[in-house]
Structures are given as C-alpha cells and as structure tokens.
Enzyme design. Structure first.
Site, PDB file in Angstrom:
ATOM      1  N   HIS A  70       0.834  -1.200   0.000  1.00  0.00           N
ATOM      2  CA  HIS A  70       0.000   0.000   0.000  1.00  0.00           C
ATOM      3  C   HIS A  70       0.874   1.257   0.000  1.00  0.00           C
ATOM      4  O   HIS A  70       1.917   1.306   0.656  1.00  0.00           O
ATOM      5  CB  HIS A  70      -0.933   0.006   1.216  1.00  0.00           C
ATOM      6  CG  HIS A  70      -1.995  -1.038   1.174  1.00  0.00           C
ATOM      7  ND1 HIS A  70      -3.324  -0.774   1.446  1.00  0.00           N
ATOM      8  CD2 HIS A  70      -1.949  -2.363   0.877  1.00  0.00           C
ATOM      9  CE1 HIS A  70      -4.029  -1.888   1.334  1.00  0.00           C
ATOM     10  NE2 HIS A  70      -3.213  -2.869   0.998  1.00  0.00           N
ATOM     11  N   ASP A  80      -6.993 -12.484  -2.745  1.00  0.00           N
ATOM     12  CA  ASP A  80      -6.194 -11.253  -2.796  1.00  0.00           C
ATOM     13  C   ASP A  80      -5.700 -11.046  -4.224  1.00  0.00           C
ATOM     14  O   ASP A  80      -4.598 -10.546  -4.459  1.00  0.00           O
ATOM     15  CB  ASP A  80      -5.034 -11.303  -1.806  1.00  0.00           C
ATOM     16  CG  ASP A  80      -4.470  -9.912  -1.475  1.00  0.00           C
ATOM     17  OD1 ASP A  80      -5.210  -8.920  -1.629  1.00  0.00           O
ATOM     18  OD2 ASP A  80      -3.300  -9.833  -1.071  1.00  0.00           O
TER      19      ASP A  80
END
Length: 363
Positions: free
Chosen positions: A132, A265
C-alpha cells in the site's frame, strides 16, 4: 440430460453419487444416481465460489479503473475461473479513488457477481502497509465513515479493513453501527488492543499473518488475538503468503470450525497479462508470486478454485472441510444469501470440477 455427480455440495453437505436431471439448461430434479447411465460424469459439483478480497482480474485493477465497467471486467474474469461472486476491493488510495469505487458499487448493485465493496485501507498502520502506498495512509476520518454509511444506507454489503489501534473510537463505533463488516488488518495492534476492538464490534480479520507482526510467546499481538477469537478471518492459500504448515496451525488454533475462509487477494494478472501498474509501479509475476519494485509481495496471483485445490492437496483438508472456506463461510461473513444447487438453478451456475480441480464444461 442426466448428469452423474460423484460428489455434490448441496445445502452445506457433501452428497455421493447423485443424479441431476437438466432440461433446457435448467436443473429439474436432483436425486440419487442409482444404476442409471448418465450423459455426463462430473467428479465434483458445487456452486460457483465467493471471494471477499479481489483487487483485480482480467488485466484490470479496481484502483486503476474504479468504474462500473471496471468492476464488471474483474467479475467476469473471476467467473471464468470459477468464482461467481466477488467483493471488489479498493486498496489504500486518494479519497477520490475510493469515492469513485463506492459510486461504482452503488451503480452495479444487484448485478450478477458483484456483492458490494471491500475498502482495504487507507486507515492502516504505516509500518504494516505491505504494498500500500504510504503517501495515502491516513487516520480513519469522517469522509470514509460517511461514505460507508451511505453505502450501507443503500443496503450494499461493505467490508472495511483498518488498523483498529489507530481508529478513533467514535468513528469506529459508527462503522459498526451502520452494519459494515469492520476487519482488522495491516495492523500492529497488541493483543489487548485487538481484544478491546473485538469488544467494540470488530468482526473479521484480513489475510491472517500477512501485514501483521509475528506472534511470539510473550507478544501474541493481533495475530494471536485473532486466532483465539470468535471473529471471522480470511487467509491467502497460495503457499507463498502463508506456509502450508502455518495454514494448518491457524485452522487448528481457531475455537471452532466455520470461522476461517480463503481469499485470493487477486490482482489484475488473474485471467489477464503477467504484469500491471499500481501506484505508478510495475508489478509482475515472478515464480508464481506478484512482487513490486521494492521486492515486496503485491497481492496474489491465484483464484479460489486453485485455493480450494491447495486446501485439499497441500493443507490436507477433506472436501467437506475445504469447500465451506470458499463458499458458505464468506457468504455468511457478508450476510449474503446462501448459494446452492437446487431445482430451478441454471446448469451454468453449477461449478463442475475434475479430480485435479480443473474446470469442466458440460453444456
């Protein structure tokens, strides 16, 4: 047409040697096969799977294309690989990107395969961010809470992954009160902080082990608290994010069955090219893993059918233990209606797998 099914997952149970009578693409009867000769033989049949953490697919990332068409492209790519319902997942990004993803979720409400929205970040711990973008990480704010409340007011299922130790209690309480599934993830919370959040309505954990501090004898942390809790927890079963032995440890550590589910994911490479761009960085498949320019794992290159296979062949679960982790449990997490093979169901909505878990087309 008579379809002989060696193992049929129906109403939460695995049935042996069943016959499915179909006419004009619709299931008309389900009964024991007995001694009838089928037109097709299927080793395993079950409803199409449900994945609560899908960042992309078919060459598209939700963050890069947070539009209805982007959502549809990702859902279609996963449908082709055996997952019939996804929770499109927008990860840490600017408020505008997250708002656009929320708008896309509203505009696609009720469309096949799209179950709502998973907002993973940006309210996470910077030192547990994984891939991220640090530039977009920020404390839980009123803008996100209001956006989630609006989605819930429109009856859209929402999961929001955050670091519970960094969330203001009043804003956290509003997320819980509106009916969002608040999940702990990308977090450095202590065990006590996690237990306190569980008491305030934290009901799920995002990708066990990953983006969490290691558990030690004196510091169980968020991972230890998660494993011991009655909350739901997702886990990536690709053999890269979590070692097979650690998957076994996690499953055995839970207080009861039915709490842990598999997530992919998945990124844009699932059903798409072997690379994509996220945050301006090139992310590519390398030895089965997705890595960014820093060499960090950047999501996964796997689908849920492969995850089911891994649960059986590598983790060692029986089919009746593994199937709920990719079907029934994730639907319960989000309050989605049960997905079953029944009279009146379209044959196309029945996932048919060979003994090696490859997909079959019987139409």
């Amino acid at each position: 047409m008579l379809i002989g099914v060696a193992k049929l997952w129906q109403q939460g149970l695995l049935h042996d040697q069943m016959g499915i009578v179909a006419q004009n693409g619709t299931i008309m009867e389900i009964r024991p096969l007995d001694h009838d000769t089928p037109d097709h033989i299927v080793p395993l049949a079950l409803p199409y799977l449900t994945d609560l953490q899908v960042n992309g697919g078919g060459g598209v990332m939700i963050n890069s294309d947070p539009t209805p068409d982007g959502f549809r492209t990702v859902a279609a790519a996963h449908r082709r690989q055996g997952t019939g319902t996804i929770l499109p997942t927008v990860i840490t990004d600017s408020p505008d990107v997250i708002a656009r993803a929320a708008d896309a979720a509203i505009r696609t409400k009720g469309e096949p395969g799209l179950a709502g929205l998973h907002i993973e970040g940006p309210h996470i711990a910077p030192d547990r961010r994984g891939t991220h973008d640090a530039a977009h990480i920020r404390p839980l704010d009123l803008a996100t809470v209001t956006l989630v409340e609006d989605l819930r007011a429109k009856d859209l299922p929402v999961m929001i992954t955050l670091a519970p130790e960094l969330a203001a209690p009043d804003l956290f309480a509003r997320l819980v009160a509106c009916g969002a599934v608040v999940a702990g993830g990308h977090s450095a919370a202590t065990s006590d902080e996690t237990k306190a959040a569980l008491g305030r309505g934290l009901s799920c954990f995002t990708h066990l082990y990953n983006a969490m501090p290691p558990m030690t004898s004196r510091m169980p942390g968020i991972l230890g608290a998660a494993l011991n809790s009655d909350a739901y927890a997702g886990i990536i079963v690709d053999g890269i994010h979590v070692d097979w032995d650690m998957v076994r440890v996690a499953l055995r550590a839970r207080p009861r069955a039915g709490l842990t589910f598999a997530v992919s994911d998945a990124m844009a490479t699932v059903g798409g090219p072997d690379h994509f761009t996220l945050y301006g960085q090139r992310i590519a498949v390398r030895d089965g893993a997705l890595v960014n320019a820093e060499g960090s794992l950047a999501g996964a290159h796997i689908n849920l059918v492969q995850s089911l296979r891994n649960l059986v062949t590598h983790v060692g679960l029986t089919l009746d233990m593994a199937i709920p982790m990719v079907s029934d449990i994730p639907r319960k997490v989000m309050g989605l209606p049960a997905n079953d093979i029944a009279i009146g169901t379209a044959v196309d909505d029945m996932l048919c797998l060979r003994d090696d878990f490859s997909m079959m087309d019987i139409t």
